[in-house]
Each structure stands twice: as C-alpha cells, then as structure tokens.
Motif scaffolding. Structure first.
Motif, mmCIF file in Angstrom:
data_model
loop_
_atom_site.group_PDB
_atom_site.id
_atom_site.type_symbol
_atom_site.label_atom_id
_atom_site.label_comp_id
_atom_site.label_asym_id
_atom_site.label_seq_id
_atom_site.Cartn_x
_atom_site.Cartn_y
_atom_site.Cartn_z
ATOM 1 N N SER A 1 0.797 -1.230 0.000
ATOM 2 C CA SER A 1 0.000 0.000 0.000
ATOM 3 C C SER A 1 0.830 1.281 0.000
ATOM 4 C CB SER A 1 -0.935 0.007 1.220
ATOM 5 O OG SER A 1 -0.184 -0.026 2.418
ATOM 6 N N GLY A 2 2.120 1.189 0.149
ATOM 7 C CA GLY A 2 2.932 2.399 0.205
ATOM 8 C C GLY A 2 3.485 2.804 -1.147
ATOM 9 N N PRO A 3 4.010 3.997 -1.239
ATOM 10 C CA PRO A 3 4.557 4.487 -2.519
ATOM 11 C C PRO A 3 5.807 3.758 -2.969
ATOM 12 C CG PRO A 3 5.001 6.051 -0.751
ATOM 13 C CD PRO A 3 4.086 5.021 -0.182
ATOM 14 N N ARG A 4 6.368 2.894 -2.155
ATOM 15 C CA ARG A 4 7.539 2.126 -2.559
ATOM 16 C C ARG A 4 7.161 0.825 -3.247
ATOM 17 N NH1 ARG A 4 9.548 6.225 -1.923
ATOM 18 N NH2 ARG A 4 9.495 5.796 -4.151
ATOM 19 N N SER A 5 5.872 0.531 -3.375
ATOM 20 C CA SER A 5 5.421 -0.677 -4.053
ATOM 21 C C SER A 5 5.158 -0.375 -5.520
ATOM 22 C CB SER A 5 4.144 -1.208 -3.397
ATOM 23 O OG SER A 5 3.489 -2.139 -4.225
ATOM 24 N N VAL A 6 5.646 -1.231 -6.424
ATOM 25 C CA VAL A 6 5.398 -1.002 -7.845
ATOM 26 C C VAL A 6 3.914 -1.204 -8.171
ATOM 27 C CG1 VAL A 6 7.725 -1.532 -8.616
ATOM 28 C CG2 VAL A 6 6.079 -3.398 -8.357
ATOM 29 N N HIS A 7 3.224 -2.047 -7.427
ATOM 30 C CA HIS A 7 1.780 -2.200 -7.642
ATOM 31 C C HIS A 7 1.055 -0.895 -7.311
ATOM 32 C CE1 HIS A 7 2.135 -6.458 -8.401
ATOM 33 N NE2 HIS A 7 2.758 -6.644 -7.258
ATOM 34 N N PHE A 8 1.455 -0.279 -6.225
ATOM 35 C CA PHE A 8 0.853 1.002 -5.831
ATOM 36 C C PHE A 8 1.171 2.076 -6.873
ATOM 37 C CE2 PHE A 8 0.980 5.096 -3.690
ATOM 38 C CZ PHE A 8 -0.199 5.106 -2.960
ATOM 39 N N GLN A 9 2.402 2.132 -7.324
ATOM 40 C CA GLN A 9 2.790 3.129 -8.321
ATOM 41 C C GLN A 9 2.004 2.962 -9.617
ATOM 42 O OE1 GLN A 9 7.005 2.754 -8.810
ATOM 43 N NE2 GLN A 9 7.488 3.391 -6.722
ATOM 44 N N ASN A 10 1.875 1.725 -10.077
ATOM 45 C CA ASN A 10 1.130 1.484 -11.307
ATOM 46 C C ASN A 10 -0.335 1.880 -11.149
ATOM 47 O OD1 ASN A 10 3.475 0.441 -12.405
ATOM 48 N ND2 ASN A 10 2.943 -1.674 -11.964
ATOM 49 N N ALA A 11 -0.909 1.598 -9.979
ATOM 50 C CA ALA A 11 -2.314 1.937 -9.750
ATOM 51 C C ALA A 11 -2.514 3.448 -9.712
ATOM 52 C CB ALA A 11 -2.803 1.302 -8.446
ATOM 53 N N VAL A 12 -1.600 4.172 -9.087
ATOM 54 C CA VAL A 12 -1.699 5.637 -9.059
ATOM 55 C C VAL A 12 -1.579 6.189 -10.474
ATOM 56 C CG1 VAL A 12 -0.516 7.740 -8.325
ATOM 57 C CG2 VAL A 12 -0.886 5.892 -6.700
ATOM 58 N N ARG A 13 -0.627 5.675 -11.239
ATOM 59 C CA ARG A 13 -0.414 6.175 -12.596
ATOM 60 C C ARG A 13 -1.666 5.990 -13.452
ATOM 61 N NH1 ARG A 13 3.250 2.924 -13.717
ATOM 62 N NH2 ARG A 13 5.065 4.153 -13.091
ATOM 63 N N ILE A 14 -2.247 4.809 -13.438
ATOM 64 C CA ILE A 14 -3.392 4.551 -14.302
ATOM 65 C C ILE A 14 -4.641 5.248 -13.785
ATOM 66 C CG2 ILE A 14 -4.213 2.421 -13.216
ATOM 67 C CD1 ILE A 14 -3.918 3.086 -16.971
ATOM 68 N N GLY A 15 -4.804 5.325 -12.446
ATOM 69 C CA GLY A 15 -5.970 6.005 -11.891
ATOM 70 C C GLY A 15 -5.973 7.489 -12.222
ATOM 71 N N VAL A 16 -4.836 8.142 -12.075
ATOM 72 C CA VAL A 16 -4.745 9.571 -12.380
ATOM 73 C C VAL A 16 -4.933 9.807 -13.880
ATOM 74 C CG1 VAL A 16 -3.173 11.546 -12.411
ATOM 75 C CG2 VAL A 16 -3.324 10.108 -10.378
ATOM 76 N N ALA A 17 -4.311 8.977 -14.710
ATOM 77 C CA ALA A 17 -4.442 9.158 -16.154
ATOM 78 C C ALA A 17 -5.893 9.003 -16.604
ATOM 79 C CB ALA A 17 -3.548 8.156 -16.884
ATOM 80 N N LEU A 18 -6.596 8.019 -16.075
ATOM 81 C CA LEU A 18 -8.002 7.837 -16.443
ATOM 82 C C LEU A 18 -8.857 9.004 -15.961
ATOM 83 C CD1 LEU A 18 -8.445 4.014 -15.714
ATOM 84 C CD2 LEU A 18 -8.466 5.133 -17.955
ATOM 85 N N ALA A 19 -8.570 9.511 -14.758
ATOM 86 C CA ALA A 19 -9.335 10.652 -14.247
ATOM 87 C C ALA A 19 -9.101 11.895 -15.106
ATOM 88 C CB ALA A 19 -8.951 10.921 -12.792
ATOM 89 N N VAL A 20 -7.865 12.112 -15.525
ATOM 90 C CA VAL A 20 -7.577 13.258 -16.394
ATOM 91 C C VAL A 20 -8.298 13.104 -17.731
ATOM 92 C CG1 VAL A 20 -5.755 14.446 -17.668
ATOM 93 C CG2 VAL A 20 -5.367 13.766 -15.297
ATOM 94 N N ALA A 21 -8.257 11.897 -18.286
ATOM 95 C CA ALA A 21 -8.941 11.670 -19.556
ATOM 96 C C ALA A 21 -10.446 11.886 -19.419
ATOM 97 C CB ALA A 21 -8.658 10.250 -20.053
ATOM 98 N N ARG A 22 -11.007 11.460 -18.302
ATOM 99 C CA ARG A 22 -12.451 11.671 -18.100
ATOM 100 C C ARG A 22 -12.764 13.152 -17.940
ATOM 101 N NH1 ARG A 22 -16.761 12.748 -18.399
ATOM 102 N NH2 ARG A 22 -18.680 11.776 -17.628
#
Length: 739
Positions: A379-400
């Motif tokens: 769940s922390g910012p040092r996890s690549v799973h967390f980083q990937n989820a933040v990247r895709i979530g923000v990108a989708l929100a911007v696109a919307r």
C-alpha cells in the motif's frame, strides 16, 4: 511462416492460442450483439453485451485455459455488475464521474497485487466502469445496461468453457509431486555406497527443480494468490527445489561407522517422507508416521557429539536435509488440505524447534487477514503495484475530465487508449503510443473508406463485423499494438454503424480520441515514476540489504541463546517489495541499462538466505568459543551487507531509522512466484554447511549447529562477493523461507 504453420498444426504456440480465444470472444460478443439488436431491437443491451465480452476477453489478458478463464470471469461477474451500476449513477455530473474514475481506477489497478488472474482481468473491469460513466445520465436504462452486461459475460463464460478447449498443461501440484518423487529417488541412491549422486541422477534432479521455476511454469499455474492454499503451494515448490539441492550437495560420510549408520537412517527417512509427500500432492493418503520419525532422527543427529570438522559438516548437512523435507511435507499438507493440514505441519520435535509456526504463519490466518497482509504490504509508494495503480488512476481521471469538459464525442475511446497504451515506464509508453497511433491512423482511413462507400447500408456492416472481429482478436495479440489498434478501429466503426446512422467522420473521431488518450498517458507516465521499476528496484534492494544486515547481526549476537524475536518481519516485507520490483523490471524491455555491479538477482536471493539462516535447528548448545567465532563472523557479514546496500542505491538507501514499519506491513510472503519475472527465484544450491568457512576447522568438539551457522554465513559471504563484482547469473540458494 514455417513456425506459424507448425503452431497451427500442433495447436500450441501464440498463434493457435490467440485463434482459439478470438473464436470464443467473437461468438460471445457477436451472439449477444446480434440477438439483442436484430432479435429484440434493444440497442442498449446489444452495446453492453458486445463490450462486456470484448472487455473481459479481448482487452483483458487472463492467463490459463478456457475453463480457468471462465472460472475467473464468473468470479468477477458481481464486480462487473457493481462497476456498471457505479458508472451509471456517477455520470450525473462530470466531477462525480471523475472522482469515481480516480478511486475506481486506482482500486481496480491495485488488485493486480493479488496475483496474475486479477491483474489480467483488471483492464476489462476498468472498461465496464468507463462505458456507462459518460453522458447521457440515464439511470432509467440501468436495467438494460445490466441485462446486456450479464448476458455478454454469461455468453463469454459459456464460450470459454466449451468452445475449442486448450491443450492441457501440468498443474503446479503435479510438478511439485514429480519433484518430490525425484527427491525420493535421489535419497534412495544416497543410501547406497558411495553415498553420492551420479552425474545423470544429479542432472535429472536439477531438471525437476528447474521445472518448478516461475519462468518455466504456465502463468495460470503459478501459485501467487493471497489465500492459504496458494501460499502453501508456493512454499511447497520452494521447499522441493531446496530439498533437491540439499540432496545433490550432501557430502559423503567418513569412516566413522556410527555417523554413517545414523546418516543412512536419516536419508532413508527423508526418502520415505518425500515419497509420502508425492502421494499427498496427488490426492492420496501417505503414512502418518514418516514425518514423525524424520523429526526424531533430526533431533537425535543434531544432538550427537562430533569428533571433527568432517563429521560436523556431514551432520549439519543431514540436519538441514531433514529440515527441508519436513518443510516440504508441512507445506504440501496445507496446500492440499488447507488449514486442516497445519496441525501436521506444526508438529513437535525438531520441526517445532526450528520455528514451523512462523514458517507456516499463513495457516493460522483467516482469508480477510491474508488479503489484508497482501494489500497492506503493497500500500505504500515504494510498491510497484501502488505506483502502477496511481499512474493509471490519475491518467483515467484526467482523460475523463478532458472528455467531460470538452464534450468529446465518444470520449470513452480516449480513456480506452489511456487504459490500453499506458505502460509502467515512460520509454515503453512512448514506443507503444507511436505504434498505436500509426495503427489507429491506418485503421481510421480504412474504416472511413468503408463507411463512405457503404453509407447507411447496415446489412453490409452486419456481414463484415464477425469475420473482422475474428481477424482482429486473432492477429492483434500476435502482431502487436499497431495491428491491434488498426483492427479494433475497424471493429468499433462497424459496430457503431449498426447502432445509429454513421458517416466517415466516425473514423476521424476515433483517431482524435486515441491521440488525446495517448498524450494524456504519456504525460502521466512522465510525471509518475517515469523510470518504472528501475529506480524502485534500487531502493527496494537497499532496504532489503539493510534489513538483512540487522537480522544477521541480531541472529549471530543471540547465537547460543534462545532468540527473543523470530526472523524479522521487516526482512519479509522488504523481500516482497524487492521481488515485485524485480519481476516488473524484467518485463520492461526498454529499461535503462544496468550499471556494472548491479546484480539484482543475487541481492534478492540474499534475502532468502537471511530468512533461512535465522532459524537454527535444535541440537547441542554451542560453547563460548563457538559463540565468539559466529558473532565475529556475523558482524563482518552485516557490515558487508550495509556496504552493498549503499552501493545499490547511494542516494536513497534507507538505513534502519528509515525502515518500513513492520507492524504496518505485516508478515507478507517473501517470494511471489505468480508475479515472477523470468529470473525470479532461481534454482537453489546448497547454501549451508559446505561453504568455505564451514570447512575451516572449528573449535574441538563443536556441535553441528556451529557448522550450520558458519555455512549460512559462508553463503551470505558468497552473495556479497557476487554483489561486489557484479558477476553473471549467481549460483544462489533458494532458502526454505516462510511464504
């Protein structure tokens, strides 16, 4: 061409697999679309039936056979319905849809931490929220949307389960059972003079061990989930590989007849235990006494006085051999019987003294707690799973946001471009976008020509769509993103042309949407961890080596006394973070070049050695001289690990004061073979009592536990040498670590 023809003839390889999946998705999507549109004149249901099947079969990449994918799709059906409902109700305002996209996009993407099956289904689930979250706000159509979604998914489940079955692949339990059988055969050979394995037997054992490597196992068969049985099955594979390595490197007995007799008895018990484990993994009922006898022999041998370094090495190796066999049996019991098998795994005697309750910690946890361990550990910012989820979530929100503010026609195509083209680092995203735009442009030109020539003749589109879908979903996964975007552009144009009057301008809109989505994806990729797993891997390895140094120092300082704290949870958490970063790093084809001296594989496997060595088998307590030797050696190894941590990440290397709070992280599993890259968890070699330090004469009458500790520290010293010189693939060991 010859390779493609051979694949088609044998039914194996990427092309036949893609062809089978293309037939299934075309049948499911086409049947739902045509029945609703032309049979019942229900365009809303037709649209959702089409996109539901395409989302979970065309856009998603769920690993496994058709039946296994059908099971995964059936399990995510409630989530799919919930996402359609949320998208429908949150489309009332742009800000609500954007907020929902940010939260839902993150949560769905973050589910990849739970294993490859959910990771494969995540893009399709994202699309099932994206589709209904655009205007018009029409809550009165929710029933129609839900009906179409459920119908499309049910048709997909039926098609996946029944149409064109995939060739059978060995299950992981079968591979583990074969490895256990091989261990039993090796032990039988070692019972007879000269008590060493011939080259042919050793090669066959190595082959069986290699078959359990993640890169050699079908992705769907890798045990990677957070549940008890999956964790135990991963533990079983690791223990089987370790047992085979111990058998290959077992030193022969010397002339001492008593030592040889005791050793042969223990090797025979190892053979019986391994054979029973193979029976258990295949669904049979093994004898209940073989593990008990092995524990008793392990305790007896560990307490047997030795007269010199030769017998000491042999005894220490035998104690470790028994330990690996006991862990294999315990993990296999939990993998087959679930929590009921934990009673046998945590038994009395040697195994208990070696800490099996901590080794099999997952067996006593409930499913909610295990899921919490997995998600909280990432769940922390040092996890690549967390980083990937933040990247895709923000990108989708911007696109919307862009689609809502600019009233972009067919704006969900822009979000679909973000979803399908954004990669884990900026270099890969840029390369993918270039190919996708070329493919989309070609597809748009072709679609525009068809729309201009056919006009409003919907019959033409109805005839063209099925073969076009079949070709698109067959060729796209094989030929790459450019082909996929070109063909999908044609597919959506032919589908929408049947839903409402359409002109060639639809193709222009499609290209514009993909261009906007691509730009958003590239910008977000540049702003959010643009180097992907490369930078994070250095930080994770540095934290792992710092945690390993602290654990080594604590373990050797407590040598000769009961250790107050079990092997550090911080090491487990750091190892989980490093392995997930390493697995992603291996998938990033366009990653930055590795600098000299960076041997990430050796660094990751050092964590396995540390966890293994923190568990001392029972036996005669060491004397003051042995304690002093081990403590001094441990202090030198810990200092070397800290130097290696600083070299791994000179800028961000985390010292003990910057460590992740182990209470927050929880005892997450150390290795994660289901999400493994090609080189994760290499074949174990014996890291124990055959090391150079253990060969040095110890104090007269030193007990086996002394040689065990020295062998452990020798293995870590060898790892440090590999880290210092950045040698090629390291001959590292796979410890029997708590997964």
């Amino acid at each position: 061409m010859r390779a493609a023809l051979r694949e088609l003839r044998t039914g194996t390889g990427p092309l036949p697999a893609a062809a089978r999946r293309a037939v299934r998705v075309t049948l499911a999507a086409g049947l739902g679309f045509y029945v609703f549109l032309y049979g019942f004149d229900r365009p809303v249901e037709a649209t959702y039936a089409l996109f539901a099947a395409v989302a979970l079969a065309g856009l998603s990449r769920i690993p496994g056979s058709g039946r296994e994918r059908a099971l995964v799709v059936a399990r995510v059906l409630p989530a799919a319905c919930a996402l359609v409902a949320l998208g429908t109700w949150l489309s009332v305002r742009t800000w609500a849809a954007v907020a929902g996209m940010l939260v839902i996009g993150f949560c769905v993407a973050f589910s990849s931490a739970a294993g490859p099956r959910l990771a494969g289904a995540a893009p399709g689930l994202q699309l099932l929220y994206i589709l209904p979250c655009f205007p018009p706000y029409a809550p009165d159509t929710f029933g129609q949307r839900l009906t179409g979604t459920v119908a499309g998914i049910l048709l997909l489940i039926l098609a996946e389960a029944t149409v064109l079955p995939d060739p059978a692949v060995p299950r992981y339990r079968e591979l583990a059972a074969a490895a256990a059988d091989e261990a039993a055969r090796c032990a039988e050979v070692l019972e007879r003079p000269p008590h060493t394995l011939p080259a042919a037997e050793a090669a066959r054992a190595s082959e069986r061990s290699q078959a359990l490597r993640p890169s050699h196992v079908d992705e769907a068969q890798r045990p990677a989930g957070p549940g008890v049985r999956e964790r135990a099955l991963a533990h079983t594979g690791l223990a089987a590989r370790t047992l085979l390595a111990r058998l290959r490197s077992l030193p022969p007995p010397e002339s001492d007849p008593s030592n040889g007799t005791a050793g042969r008895d223990l090797v025979r018990a190892v053979r019986e235990s391994a054979a029973g484990t193979a029976v258990l993994l295949r669904g049979g009922t093994p004898p209940a006494t073989d593990s008990t006898r092995l524990r008793d022999l392990q305790v007896s041998l560990a307490r047997t006085p030795v007269s010199g370094p030769g017998p000491g090495l042999r005894n220490a190796a035998l104690v470790e051999l028994a330990d690996a066999a006991l862990v294999l049996r315990g993990a296999a019991g939990i993998a087959v019987r679930g929590r009921a098998g934990a009673v046998d795994a945590v038994g009395p005697g040697a195994g208990a003294a070696a800490g099996p309750a901590d080794r099999f910690w997952y067996a006593g946890e409930g499913p909610v707690r295990l899921w919490w361990h997995r998600l909280a550990g990432n769940s922390g910012p040092r996890s690549v799973h967390f980083q990937n989820a933040v990247r895709i979530g923000v990108a989708l929100a911007v696109a919307r946001t862009v689609a809502g503010v600019d009233s972009l026609p067919h704006g969900f195509w822009a979000m679909l471009a973000v979803l399908s083209l954004t990669r884990t680092n900026a270099v890969q995203t840029r390369a993918t976008v270039r190919l996708a735009l070329i493919g989309t442009l070609v597809g748009a030109v072709a679609a525009g020509g068809v729309l201009a020539l056919a006009g409003e003749a919907s019959t033409v589109y109805a005839i063209v769509l099925p073969p076009l879908m079949l070709f698109a979903f067959c060729v796209g996964p094989v030929r790459g993103v450019g082909w996929a975007q070109a063909m999908f552009t044609l597919v959506v144009a032919m589908a929408f042309a049947q839903l409402s009057p359409t002109t060639w301008e639809l193709a222009e809109v499609r290209f514009l949407d993909v261009l906007i989505g691509s730009v958003i994806g590239m910008v977000c990729g540049l702003l959010a961890w643009p180097r992907g797993a490369h930078d994070e891997l250095g930080r994770a390895v540095a934290e792992l080596l710092h945690a390993a140094a602290d654990d080594v120092q604590a373990a050797t300082a407590a040598f000769g006394r009961p250790r107050e704290v079990e092997p550090d949870q911080r090491v487990r958490h750091a190892l989980a973070m490093a392995e997930s970063a390493y697995a992603q790093y291996q998938t990033e084809r366009a990653r930055p070049a590795t600098a000299p001296g960076e041997d990430w594989q050796a660094a990751v496997m050092t964590g396995h050695h540390v966890l293994w060595g923190g568990r001392r088998p029972p036996g005669t307590p060491p004397g003051p001289r042995e304690e002093a030797v081990v403590r001094e050696y441990g202090a030198r190894v810990a200092a070397g690990l800290r130097r290696a941590a600083a070299a791994a990440d000179p800028v961000h290397a985390a010292g003990p004061e910057e460590a992740v709070d182990p209470g927050r992280a929880g005892p997450e599993q150390a290795p994660d073979p289901g999400r493994a890259g090609p080189e994760q968890a290499p074949e174990p070699t014996d890291p124990g009592p055959v090391g150079s330090g253990a060969r040095r004469p110890g104090p007269e009458g030193a007990p086996p536990v002394f040689y065990t500790a020295m062998g452990w520290l020798d293995a870590l010293t060898a790892d440090l040498a590999l880290l210092d010189r950045g040698a090629g693939p390291p001959a590292t060991g796979g410890a029997v670590a708590p997964v």
